[in-house]
Write an enzyme that holds these catalytic residues in place. Structure first.
Site, short mmCIF file in Angstrom:
data_model
loop_
_atom_site.label_atom_id
_atom_site.label_comp_id
_atom_site.label_asym_id
_atom_site.label_seq_id
_atom_site.Cartn_x
_atom_site.Cartn_y
_atom_site.Cartn_z
N SER A 62 -36.10 120.91 27.66
CA SER A 62 -37.11 120.75 28.71
C SER A 62 -37.49 122.04 29.43
O SER A 62 -38.48 122.06 30.16
CB SER A 62 -36.63 119.75 29.75
OG SER A 62 -36.95 118.46 29.32
N LYS A 65 -40.88 123.32 29.11
CA LYS A 65 -41.99 122.76 29.92
C LYS A 65 -42.52 123.81 30.91
O LYS A 65 -43.68 123.76 31.31
CB LYS A 65 -41.52 121.49 30.63
CG LYS A 65 -41.27 120.34 29.63
CD LYS A 65 -40.53 119.16 30.21
CE LYS A 65 -40.45 118.05 29.16
NZ LYS A 65 -39.28 117.24 29.16
N TYR A 186 -45.07 119.37 21.01
CA TYR A 186 -44.12 119.18 22.12
C TYR A 186 -42.68 119.37 21.63
O TYR A 186 -41.88 120.08 22.24
CB TYR A 186 -44.32 117.77 22.71
CG TYR A 186 -43.21 117.35 23.64
CD1 TYR A 186 -43.14 117.83 24.94
CD2 TYR A 186 -42.20 116.48 23.20
CE1 TYR A 186 -42.10 117.47 25.78
CE2 TYR A 186 -41.16 116.12 24.03
CZ TYR A 186 -41.11 116.61 25.32
OH TYR A 186 -40.07 116.26 26.15
N TYR A 238 -35.19 117.08 37.23
CA TYR A 238 -35.43 115.64 37.03
C TYR A 238 -35.22 114.88 38.33
O TYR A 238 -35.56 115.38 39.39
CB TYR A 238 -34.52 115.07 35.92
CG TYR A 238 -34.48 115.90 34.68
CD1 TYR A 238 -35.65 116.11 33.94
CD2 TYR A 238 -33.31 116.48 34.23
CE1 TYR A 238 -35.62 116.87 32.77
CE2 TYR A 238 -33.28 117.23 33.07
CZ TYR A 238 -34.43 117.42 32.36
OH TYR A 238 -34.40 118.16 31.23
N VAL A 256 -31.77 119.40 28.24
CA VAL A 256 -30.61 118.65 27.74
C VAL A 256 -29.81 119.42 26.68
O VAL A 256 -28.75 118.97 26.26
CB VAL A 256 -30.98 117.25 27.21
CG1 VAL A 256 -31.39 116.32 28.34
CG2 VAL A 256 -32.04 117.32 26.14
N1 GLN Z 1 -36.65 117.05 23.75
C1 GLN Z 1 -36.17 116.26 24.85
C2 GLN Z 1 -36.98 114.99 24.96
O1 GLN Z 1 -38.16 115.06 24.81
C3 GLN Z 1 -36.27 117.09 26.09
C4 GLN Z 1 -35.72 116.39 27.25
C5 GLN Z 1 -34.91 117.22 28.18
O2 GLN Z 1 -34.50 118.36 27.97
N2 GLN Z 1 -34.63 116.57 29.26
O3 GLN Z 1 -36.47 113.91 25.18
#
Ligand code: GLN
Length: 306
Positions: A62, A65, A186, A238, A256
Site C-alpha cells: 500500500s 498508493k 494497481y 488505515y 502489508v
Molecule cells: N496489495 C494489497 C491489497 O490490495 C495492498 C494492501 C495493503 O498493503 N494494505 O490488498
C-alpha cells in the site's frame, strides 16, 4: 540523530514482533520472516543511519498508493483526482467496501484500496507501468527497484475482493472501462520490491518538498507533496490513523509487506521493514520504533520541545 537511539529502538521493537503476524491473504507474503526488523533514517543534511534488515527486499504494497497519488496529482491535477475520491479517513479496514454501497459515496481517500483503484484507473490511461517503475526508482533514490513477479502472480490469483471493489466502482461510474487493466496496474504497483532504505529515500524526497536531495532536481511539485503528506497524516495507517497521529504524530504510510514510510518535514525520511503486522495491517515493530524515535527526538508534529 544518534545511532545508539536507533539501535535501542530496533532492539526494543524486535522483542515485540511476536505480538504480530505476517500477512497471509496474499500467499507469497506468508513466506516472510516475522522476526525481521530494519530502520533507515536519511536526513536532509546528508546523514544516513541504517540498523537491522534495511537491505532486504519486500513488496511495497500500500505504500505505492503514495507514489500513485503523487503522480496522478502531477498528471491530472487536484480537481480531477479528487472528483471521484475523497479526503477523509474511512475508519474501516483498507480493503473494506461497506461504505461504497451507499448512494453517491465515493471512496473515502486514496490510501484505501477503493481510492487507490480509482487513482490506478486515471494512471493506467496516461502512463505505462514501466514509466511508473522508473518514477518510483527516482522518487525512492533506488535504481534497483523491480517488479516482484512472485508477489504479483500470487496477488493476481487472490484478487477477488479487489476485483469486486473495482467492478462496484465501475458500476457507479467512478472508473472508466477496462477494469482488468486497471487492476493489473494497481497490483503491479503493490508488487514493486523495495527496502527500508528505499522508503527512507522516498521519505527524504517528500521531506525536501519534492526536490532530489543530492542533485537539486525537482521531482514533484510543492503542492503535490503538500497534499500527499497531509493525506498520509490523516489516512496513512488505515483505521489506525487517528491513534497513530496522536501517539506518534509523523505523516506515515504502511503496507502489508511490512514497510512503513515516514516523513519528518524539512528534516528526514524514515523507512522501516518489519513484516509482523497488527490487526489493522500495520507493522508492529514499525509502530514501536516510530513511537520511540518520536519521543526521543521530539518528532511529533506538535512537540514544542524542538
Ligand atoms: N496489495 C494489497 C491489497 O490490495 C495492498 C494492501 C495493503 O498493503 N494494505 O490488498
Amino acid at each position: 540523530m544518534e545511532l545508539q537511539v536507533v539501535e535501542q529502538a530496533v532492539a526494543a521493537a524486535s522483542d515485540k514482533t511476536c505480538e504480530g503476524k505476517v500477512a497471509t491473504y496474499i500467499p507469497e507474503l506468508g513466506k516472510a520472516d516475522g522476526s525481521r526488523v530494519g530502520v533507515s533514517v536519511f536526513s536532509r543534511s546528508g546523514e544516513r543511519l541504517s540498523v537491522g534488515d534495511t537491505k532486504t527486499r519486500f513488496s511495497i504494497q500500500s505504500i505505492s498508493k503514495v507514489i500513485s497519488l503523487a503522480v496522478a496529482l502531477e498528471l491530472c491535477g487536484f480537481d480531477m483526482v479528487f472528483q471521484n475520491v475523497g479526503m477523509e479517513p474511512s475508519g474501516d479496514a483498507f480493503n473494506s467496501m461497506v461504505k461504497l454501497e451507499y448512494a453517491h459515496s465515493v471512496p473515502y481517500n486514496p490510501m484505501i484500496n477503493a481510492g487507490a483503484i480509482v487513482i490506478a484507473s486515471y494512471l493506467a490511461r496516461r502512463i505505462s507501468f514501466e514509466e511508473m517503475m522508473r518514477t518510483s526508482r527516482s522518487l525512492c533514490l533506488d535504481p534497483d527497484i523491480v517488479l516482484d513477479e512472485n508477489v504479483y502472480r500470487s496477488e493476481m490469483s487472490n484478487i477477488s475482493r479487489n476485483r469486486a471493489i473495482a467492478y462496484l466502482l465501475e458500476s457507479k461510474g467512478y472508473i472508466e472501462k477496462d477494469v482488468e487493466k486497471c487492476l493489473h496496474f494497481y497490483v503491479k504497483m503493490c508488487s514493486l520490491s523495495v527496502t527500508a532504505e528505499s522508503l527512507a529515500g522516498l521519505g527524504l524526497v517528500l521531506a525536501n518538498d519534492g526536490i532530489h536531495p543530492a542533485t537539486g532536481e525537482r521531482l514533484l511539485q510543492e503542492q503535490t507533496v503538500r497534499v500527499v503528506k497531509t493525506i498520509m497524516l490523516t489516512c496513512g495507517m488505515y483505521d489506525g490513523s487517528g491513534q497513530f497521529a496522536v501517539r506518534v504524530g509523523i505523516p506515515s504510510k504502511s503496507g502489508v509487506g511490512g514497510g512503513i514510510l515516514s516523513v519528518i518535514d524539512r528534516e528526514m525520511g524514515i523507512g522501516i521493514y518489519g513484516p509482523a503486522l497488527d490487526d489493522k495491517g500495520n507493522s508492529v515493530a514499525g509502530r514501536y520504533i516510530l513511537e520511540y524515535l518520536s519521543e526521543k527526538w521530539h518528532l511529533h508534529l506538535f512537540d514544542n520541545r524542538k
